[in-house]
Scaffold this motif. Structure first.
Motif, PDB file in Angstrom:
ATOM      1  N   ASN A   1      89.355   9.186 111.851  1.00 33.04           N
ATOM      2  CA  ASN A   1      89.337   8.640 110.483  1.00 33.04           C
ATOM      3  C   ASN A   1      88.479   9.517 109.582  1.00 33.04           C
ATOM      4  OD1 ASN A   1      90.070   6.674 112.327  1.00 33.04           O
ATOM      5  ND2 ASN A   1      89.290   4.971 111.081  1.00 33.04           N
ATOM      6  N   ALA A   2      87.274   9.845 110.079  1.00 35.33           N
ATOM      7  CA  ALA A   2      86.362  10.651 109.268  1.00 35.33           C
ATOM      8  C   ALA A   2      86.946  12.042 109.046  1.00 35.33           C
ATOM      9  CB  ALA A   2      84.998  10.739 109.936  1.00 35.33           C
TER      10      ALA A   2
ATOM     11  N   PRO B   1      85.005  19.516  88.801  1.00 36.65           N
ATOM     12  CA  PRO B   1      84.862  18.063  89.007  1.00 36.65           C
ATOM     13  C   PRO B   1      83.444  17.627  88.657  1.00 36.65           C
ATOM     14  CG  PRO B   1      84.635  19.198  91.101  1.00 36.65           C
ATOM     15  CD  PRO B   1      84.963  20.266  90.069  1.00 36.65           C
TER      16      PRO B   1
ATOM     17  N   ALA C   1      79.377  24.153  97.638  1.00 38.95           N
ATOM     18  CA  ALA C   1      80.352  23.142  98.056  1.00 38.95           C
ATOM     19  C   ALA C   1      80.834  23.430  99.474  1.00 38.95           C
ATOM     20  CB  ALA C   1      81.532  23.124  97.077  1.00 38.95           C
ATOM     21  N   ALA C   2      81.134  24.695  99.755  1.00 41.88           N
ATOM     22  CA  ALA C   2      81.611  25.055 101.091  1.00 41.88           C
ATOM     23  C   ALA C   2      80.530  24.798 102.141  1.00 41.88           C
ATOM     24  CB  ALA C   2      82.038  26.524 101.103  1.00 41.88           C
ATOM     25  N   MET C   3      79.294  25.173 101.830  1.00 46.23           N
ATOM     26  CA  MET C   3      78.201  24.961 102.782  1.00 46.23           C
ATOM     27  C   MET C   3      77.984  23.473 103.056  1.00 46.23           C
ATOM     28  SD  MET C   3      74.119  25.916 102.470  1.00 46.23           S
ATOM     29  CE  MET C   3      73.731  24.633 101.270  1.00 46.23           C
ATOM     30  N   MET C   4      77.975  22.678 102.000  1.00 50.48           N
ATOM     31  CA  MET C   4      77.712  21.244 102.189  1.00 50.48           C
ATOM     32  C   MET C   4      78.838  20.555 102.949  1.00 50.48           C
ATOM     33  SD  MET C   4      75.670  19.931  98.850  1.00 50.48           S
ATOM     34  CE  MET C   4      75.313  18.368  99.675  1.00 50.48           C
ATOM     35  N   MET C   5      80.073  20.913 102.609  1.00 48.41           N
ATOM     36  CA  MET C   5      81.207  20.310 103.321  1.00 48.41           C
ATOM     37  C   MET C   5      81.098  20.609 104.816  1.00 48.41           C
ATOM     38  SD  MET C   5      83.411  18.432 101.699  1.00 48.41           S
ATOM     39  CE  MET C   5      84.903  18.552 102.689  1.00 48.41           C
ATOM     40  N   ASP C   6      80.825  21.864 105.151  1.00 50.55           N
ATOM     41  CA  ASP C   6      80.722  22.261 106.561  1.00 50.55           C
ATOM     42  C   ASP C   6      79.589  21.525 107.256  1.00 50.55           C
ATOM     43  OD1 ASP C   6      82.759  23.957 106.174  1.00 50.55           O
ATOM     44  OD2 ASP C   6      81.671  25.794 106.647  1.00 50.55           O
TER      45      ASP C   6
ATOM     46  N   MET D   1      77.914  15.616  95.504  1.00 45.79           N
ATOM     47  CA  MET D   1      78.701  15.740  96.731  1.00 45.79           C
ATOM     48  C   MET D   1      78.254  14.743  97.801  1.00 45.79           C
ATOM     49  SD  MET D   1      79.671  19.737  97.183  1.00 45.79           S
ATOM     50  CE  MET D   1      80.793  19.320  98.529  1.00 45.79           C
TER      51      MET D   1
ATOM     52  N   ILE E   1      77.818  18.795 106.357  1.00 42.09           N
ATOM     53  CA  ILE E   1      77.919  17.335 106.413  1.00 42.09           C
ATOM     54  C   ILE E   1      78.993  16.922 107.409  1.00 42.09           C
ATOM     55  CG2 ILE E   1      78.460  15.243 105.101  1.00 42.09           C
ATOM     56  CD1 ILE E   1      77.280  16.588 102.626  1.00 42.09           C
TER      57      ILE E   1
ATOM     58  N   ALA F   1      89.270  11.935 106.259  1.00 44.33           N
ATOM     59  CA  ALA F   1      88.576  11.823 104.967  1.00 44.33           C
ATOM     60  C   ALA F   1      88.037  13.184 104.540  1.00 44.33           C
ATOM     61  CB  ALA F   1      87.445  10.793 105.063  1.00 44.33           C
ATOM     62  N   PHE F   2      87.444  13.923 105.480  1.00 38.27           N
ATOM     63  CA  PHE F   2      86.913  15.248 105.133  1.00 38.27           C
ATOM     64  C   PHE F   2      88.025  16.198 104.688  1.00 38.27           C
ATOM     65  CE2 PHE F   2      83.088  14.005 107.661  1.00 38.27           C
ATOM     66  CZ  PHE F   2      82.162  14.245 106.657  1.00 38.27           C
TER      67      PHE F   2
ATOM     68  N   CYS G   1      86.217   4.792 105.290  1.00 37.82           N
ATOM     69  CA  CYS G   1      87.274   4.898 106.299  1.00 37.82           C
ATOM     70  C   CYS G   1      86.764   4.551 107.690  1.00 37.82           C
ATOM     71  CB  CYS G   1      87.909   6.290 106.259  1.00 37.82           C
ATOM     72  SG  CYS G   1      86.902   7.518 107.079  1.00 37.82           S
TER      73      CYS G   1
ATOM     74  N   ARG H   1      73.417  28.768 104.648  1.00 36.15           N
ATOM     75  CA  ARG H   1      74.147  28.678 105.911  1.00 36.15           C
ATOM     76  C   ARG H   1      73.384  29.329 107.057  1.00 36.15           C
ATOM     77  NH1 ARG H   1      79.670  27.600 106.157  1.00 36.15           N
ATOM     78  NH2 ARG H   1      80.609  27.248 104.118  1.00 36.15           N
TER      79      ARG H   1
ATOM     80  N   ARG I   1      90.930  18.257  97.860  1.00 37.08           N
ATOM     81  CA  ARG I   1      90.728  17.938  96.450  1.00 37.08           C
ATOM     82  C   ARG I   1      89.915  19.034  95.765  1.00 37.08           C
ATOM     83  NH1 ARG I   1      87.391  13.136  95.862  1.00 37.08           N
ATOM     84  NH2 ARG I   1      88.815  12.355  97.450  1.00 37.08           N
ATOM     85  N   TYR I   2      88.939  19.594  96.493  1.00 38.36           N
ATOM     86  CA  TYR I   2      88.138  20.662  95.903  1.00 38.36           C
ATOM     87  C   TYR I   2      88.929  21.946  95.760  1.00 38.36           C
ATOM     88  CZ  TYR I   2      83.704  18.454  95.237  1.00 38.36           C
ATOM     89  OH  TYR I   2      82.699  17.676  94.744  1.00 38.36           O
TER      90      TYR I   2
ATOM     91  N   ILE J   1      89.010  15.284 101.113  1.00 39.76           N
ATOM     92  CA  ILE J   1      88.001  15.731 100.140  1.00 39.76           C
ATOM     93  C   ILE J   1      88.088  17.249  99.968  1.00 39.76           C
ATOM     94  CG2 ILE J   1      85.528  15.916  99.666  1.00 39.76           C
ATOM     95  CD1 ILE J   1      85.223  13.312 101.410  1.00 39.76           C
TER      96      ILE J   1
END
Lengths: 335, 335
Positions: free
Chosen positions: B263-264, B131, B242-247, A245, B249, B267-268, A256, A133, B274-275, B271
């Motif tokens: 819309n996006a 997952p 996971a947290a770094m990639m989600m942020d 991921m 991306i 979706a985020f 979407c 990060r 779900r995690y 996702i």
């Protein structure tokens, strides 16, 4: 700068290795690459590139260590395999560096048996650069030494710091010890003992103590030290998770979108490339008297060319000299 | 089903614990929850929910193990801390299960000192569900036993298989051993020895051998076994990544969108949820004679309610009975 390139190593060998060598040689007239492997095959490929210069030569080897072979068995059966010959060339001081995208265990095992260690170094280790990060972090060791002793981890703290300073430009890199809790006294004997060695040395000014797994990607430290089993698992779990991921998120987000789908697709491609692209081109086996860069098995010609350039940078920044001095001179603080 | 809930455990304790208990009790009239902690504070919070039923009672404790405290020190200083009292209730058979979102080390240390182990079990271990590309996988142990012996890993292979079968509905779960190479003979002594024990048992039919770190998220096996240091680092590295990639991306993709941004964003969010969402609500400490579910420190009321329901499911599926039978009866193949 003379480099032995394990031309038979990697998923797309030898083609990408030959192309990478040509690209690197064209970009740097001081570079001399010895392509080590199947001589007729390599000469044919080299001819096909149209690049004809004494900068690139071919050195014969007999066979190679396959990506799925057990390294020690393969090296015993094929003592003249491409990676073994690369290391022989370095041991004979015919080259300054070895670069390989082949079986990592094979590169390390062939290297360790030359005992070509820097003065004062107990066991070499592999350092990798990972995105965080806050920028980038060095993780060491990621698999050269899966039964490390505390003094090895202590030396990795030094080697990793010097690598981060010289190659990533971090003036005084912070160092953390990978552990399963942040409090002092946590973890197993190995880690507690390494903690004492690092905290009691002149590295202590930049030592932040234990770092939990989460701290790797939050960027808690510039350099994170662990033994090779843990480091290797962490590196490969990370690769697997990043790929999963990226696939999952891109699929769901793209689903979407409508007219703006191409914009998002472009963003995903850029992000994916950034994860693939490695500016140093490979992970150094630090502690070797010489330079060894281990590239990902899936390396393309660009990655190989980067690694050949990265090996030159490691030499130009005198990383090995700094390691020997730090370990010899009562370990002065880096920077 | 009688459950002691460590009401003082977790980042948002005790509020989310009281709310989670109320939600779970309302959904299941057979559930009896004992809120363990600061009696006046818990009674006030419980009154405020408006839920008045003998299903939820309060049991006094004196202090709690803080999230950053060293567990052994804290338990010595505070022998009547909330998590210690929870385990005492289970040891006295006043409850059937312990649920806590508190300091994981504290939950485990307080539990291990009761020696409340299932017949035949050498050392309990923590199993988590992660997952994967193919669905879900059980990783065990993720930190209860950071100096595991080979026979512990062997028992984890059984416990993890039974957990996967009963709780994830995988009829005959495949088992892999986390290692730094896929070839036989790879890795350190501990792992080689565990490999021999598993391969030589009646689990061998479903044993796929060594799995590299990458195989965890590609879903190479339904159950992956490792010792607690490696498992804990893997789990926390995964959370951080996971947290770094989600942020990263989501920021970059959102930046390149215009009208379809909402819309996006949706979706985020989906996702991300779900995690976060964990259908079992926590990670079981398997091998205990009783049920113990360890929830994430950041658990909300919904996660706590899920964990209380999860504890009931673990009992209903007779996970402990299956573990005792498997370990006693010469380890028949699961399924």
């Amino acid at each position: 700068m003379r480099i032995a390139l394990d031309a038979m190593g990697g998923d797309d060998a030898p083609g990408v290795n030959v192309d990478g060598a040509v690209a690197a040689a064209q970009a740097n007239p001081d570079l001399q690459v010895t392509l080590v492997g199947d001589q007729p095959q390599l000469e044919t490929l080299l001819d096909a590139t149209g690049f004809s210069s004494p900068q690139i030569t071919v050195h014969a080897a007999d066979g190679f260590v396959g990506m799925d072979e057990k390294p020690t068995d393969a090296l015993r059966k094929k003592p003249q395999s491409s990676i073994a010959v690369c290391w022989q060339l370095m041991a004979n001081r015919e080259v300054d560096a070895v670069v390989s995208a082949g079986n990592t265990g094979g590169v390390v095992a062939a290297g360790l048996r030359t005992r070509l260690f820097l003065s004062g170094v107990k066991r070499p280790g592999i350092a990798v650069v990972l995105p965080t990060r806050r920028g980038r972090a060095v993780l060491m060791d990621v698999g050269a030494n899966p039964a490390a002793r505390a003094e090895h981890l202590y030396q990795y703290a030094w080697m990793g710091s010097i690598f981060a300073r010289e190659m990533l430009g971090v003036e005084t890199p912070s160092v953390g010890l990978m552990n399963i809790g942040s409090e002092e006294g946590k973890g197993v004997d190995l880690v507690r003992e390494a903690h004492g060695l690092i905290a009691g040395s002149s590295l202590s000014n930049h030592y932040i103590g234990n770092v939990e797994g989460r701290g790797l990607y939050t960027g808690d430290a510039d350099v994170i030290i662990c033994e090779g089993f843990v480091g290797n698992v962490v590196l490969k779990v990370s690769e697997g998770m990043a790929a999963m991921m990226m696939d999952m998120i891109s699929r769901e987000v793209m689903d979407c979108l409508d007219a703006e789908k191409p914009n998002a697709a472009q963003a995903f491609r850029t992000i994916g490339k950034r994860y693939e692209y490695n500016e140093i081109g490979g992970a150094p086996l630090l502690g070797i008297d010489g330079i060894c860069l281990i590239c990902h098995g899936s390396s393309d010609a660009r990655s190989i060319a980067n690694a050949l350039r990265g090996a030159t940078t490691l030499r130009d920044r005198h990383v090995n000299t700094h390691i020997v001095e730090s370990l010899a001179n009562g370990c002065p603080t880096p920077g």
